[in-house]
Design an enzyme around this catalytic site. Sequence first.
Site, PDB file in Angstrom:
ATOM      1  N   GLU A  28       0.833  -1.198   0.000  1.00  0.00           N
ATOM      2  CA  GLU A  28       0.000   0.000   0.000  1.00  0.00           C
ATOM      3  C   GLU A  28       0.868   1.249   0.000  1.00  0.00           C
ATOM      4  OE1 GLU A  28      -2.939   2.383   3.137  1.00  0.00           O
ATOM      5  OE2 GLU A  28      -2.353   0.317   3.549  1.00  0.00           O
ATOM      6  N   ASP A  31      -1.313  -1.182   5.668  1.00  0.00           N
ATOM      7  CA  ASP A  31      -1.191  -0.631   7.012  1.00  0.00           C
ATOM      8  C   ASP A  31      -2.063  -1.404   8.002  1.00  0.00           C
ATOM      9  OD1 ASP A  31       0.467   1.243   5.965  1.00  0.00           O
ATOM     10  OD2 ASP A  31      -0.983   2.887   5.977  1.00  0.00           O
ATOM     11  N   ASP A  82      -4.272  -0.517  10.000  1.00  0.00           N
ATOM     12  CA  ASP A  82      -5.365   0.348  10.445  1.00  0.00           C
ATOM     13  C   ASP A  82      -6.598   0.059   9.610  1.00  0.00           C
ATOM     14  OD1 ASP A  82      -4.785   1.447   7.979  1.00  0.00           O
ATOM     15  OD2 ASP A  82      -3.956   3.317   8.770  1.00  0.00           O
ATOM     16  N   ASP A 124      -8.012   1.765   7.091  1.00  0.00           N
ATOM     17  CA  ASP A 124      -7.799   1.902   5.646  1.00  0.00           C
ATOM     18  C   ASP A 124      -7.029   0.709   5.097  1.00  0.00           C
ATOM     19  OD1 ASP A 124      -9.164   4.249   5.313  1.00  0.00           O
ATOM     20  OD2 ASP A 124      -7.419   5.532   5.633  1.00  0.00           O
TER      21      ASP A 124
END
Length: 653
Positions: free
Chosen positions: A428, A504, A506, A508
């Site tokens: 990403e 990541d 998280d 997202d």
Amino acid sequence: MAIPNYDESSIRVLKGLEPVRQRPGMYTRTDHPLHILQEVIDNAADEALAGHANLLKVCLHTDGSISVEDNGRGIPVGEHPEEKSPVVELVFTRLHAGGKFDKKDGGAYAFSGGLHGVGVSVTNALSTRLEVEVKRDAATHLIVFSGGDVITPLHEVSKVGRRNTGTRVRVWPDATYFDSPAIPMGELIHVLRSKAVLLSGVTVQLTNEKTGDSREWCYQNGLRGYLEETLEQPDYIVPLFEGQQYAPADDDDYSEGEGAHWVVAWTADGAVVRESYVNLISTSAGGTHEAGLRDGLFNAVKSFAELHSLIPKGVRLLPEDVFARASFVLSAKILDPQFQGQIKERLNSRDAVRMISAFVRNALELTLHANVDTAKKLADYAIKHAQARARSAQRVEKRKSSGVAVLPGKLTDCESQDVTRTELFLVEGDSAGGSAKMGRDKSYQAILPLRGKVLNSWEVHKDRLFANQEIHDVSVAIGVDPHGPGDTVDLSGLRYGRICILSDADVDGSHIQVLLLTLFFKHFPRLIEEGNIFVARPPLFRLDVPAVGKRAARKIYCLDLAELEGAQDKLRSEGIKESQWSVSRFKGLGEMSAEQLWDTTMNPDTRRLLPVRYGDLGLKGTETIFDMLMGRGEAAQRRTWLEEKGNLADIDV
């Protein structure tokens, strides 16, 4: 449909051993009761490892129960100073209660396999009856449990000699928790025999009252005799390599007594035998100690070959060239081992790689330089294997060479074309892609950075997929065309054996994972069926711990808040003050340095990589869930699902 209430009364607190009975699969294997028996055997073996026992007996009784007996010190029977209950009762009825947490000044067990404190309490929870007989303090004591609860409190049975000590545990496993109530004799014999091998001079006995059979093992020759017996006189390429090294009291990097004992045999043919143990616990799935052995063997052979200019021009030695025909038995002693899961099949301790690699390399280099003719035979074997591997890769390339699409410009490819080794990381963001490029092993790891979120391809026809640049690049990079579940697809063009989604840690990042998993499930299902798709799990937190005593400064990576809290609890138990360590949170992969990204998500020895499978729902069930989650016309169904399941989500704020 009525929406169930979610209020204060919805919260249920599981007490005592109830969590084990609710979810036994989280604590032990449930195919048969051998593992709950192993917990008791491991405790007896830990007594022998600590030098307090030289006899371990296991008996299969006619009523279906199993007893394990040792002549160690005996479990303490006095009252616990804080809990005000007999210690032997706490050990069998409380999760996370045991004598193996205290490592300061040696503790009761300087080295042990059981470290979680849930072992024999799980055995108790999953048994209809459990009896513990302890000989200690010149008396025999007895306590009886049923379903995990005390039914006969601890009491004195008889007087014995003060030197007559030990523990006898008799277990009646509850068949309702296991697929089969039968103990697999082959596996039990292997467990007991390996204990005898690893505990040189300790006698291990097995008696089966049903058949009248009895067996006994006692190995004075240890690992070497065991490996030779298991290999059954094969054709050795070079003589067996045996060594052991343990850290002395003045070692700057490791605690006194940490180290390993190993025996390695290179054979020309026959089955390869590979067994590893940590503090007598069998690690059937390997781990960092095996990685250290492999690394040490490879570096020693490579160093010798380079020193004597034995490697032909154009040939590159890899660890697998040295390790391909290597059989071994490895017994490591780690002061505070970190296992993957309660069943302890795999060692995750990062320090073990460096420690065992250094010990093995030093020992093998001394052996090779002292026996140059033998060393040249071993180096020649590794070089021939490397040449054969290179020829095989060239043949594959010739079959691939015609009609290959132009690879994406942002793909940073790897050097190897051996699909059994190569890995592609779908990363990403460009910044994280830059760190990944610098941190990777370019010999077999490729990087494809993805800009933004990939298109939701659930309702996109495969003929229209290539209109999206990101999906086009993914397909061309992996070398496989989009296809459906029932389509015939040619996988001979597959360029990478592992395709790893790296995003990541998280919300997202999770969204990007879902979009890529949607793409692979809908348009590349054969890659999931063949086990080519993986999800990398980068950490969310980092603990920086200063040097304490002889232990060097260290960094502890944690996937989530639960792991962070567990790691901090462990540091407190080691006597480290909270003010001494610091906690950092990674906002994303782009914040991580190349070294951190390699150590946590790309190094095969220390990373956490989850294989993607269909799971219990199967193909059809998984398709139904994806249709509900990713379909454009399913908003109402998604809302209903969120109302029902929303309380299960971890909210990242």
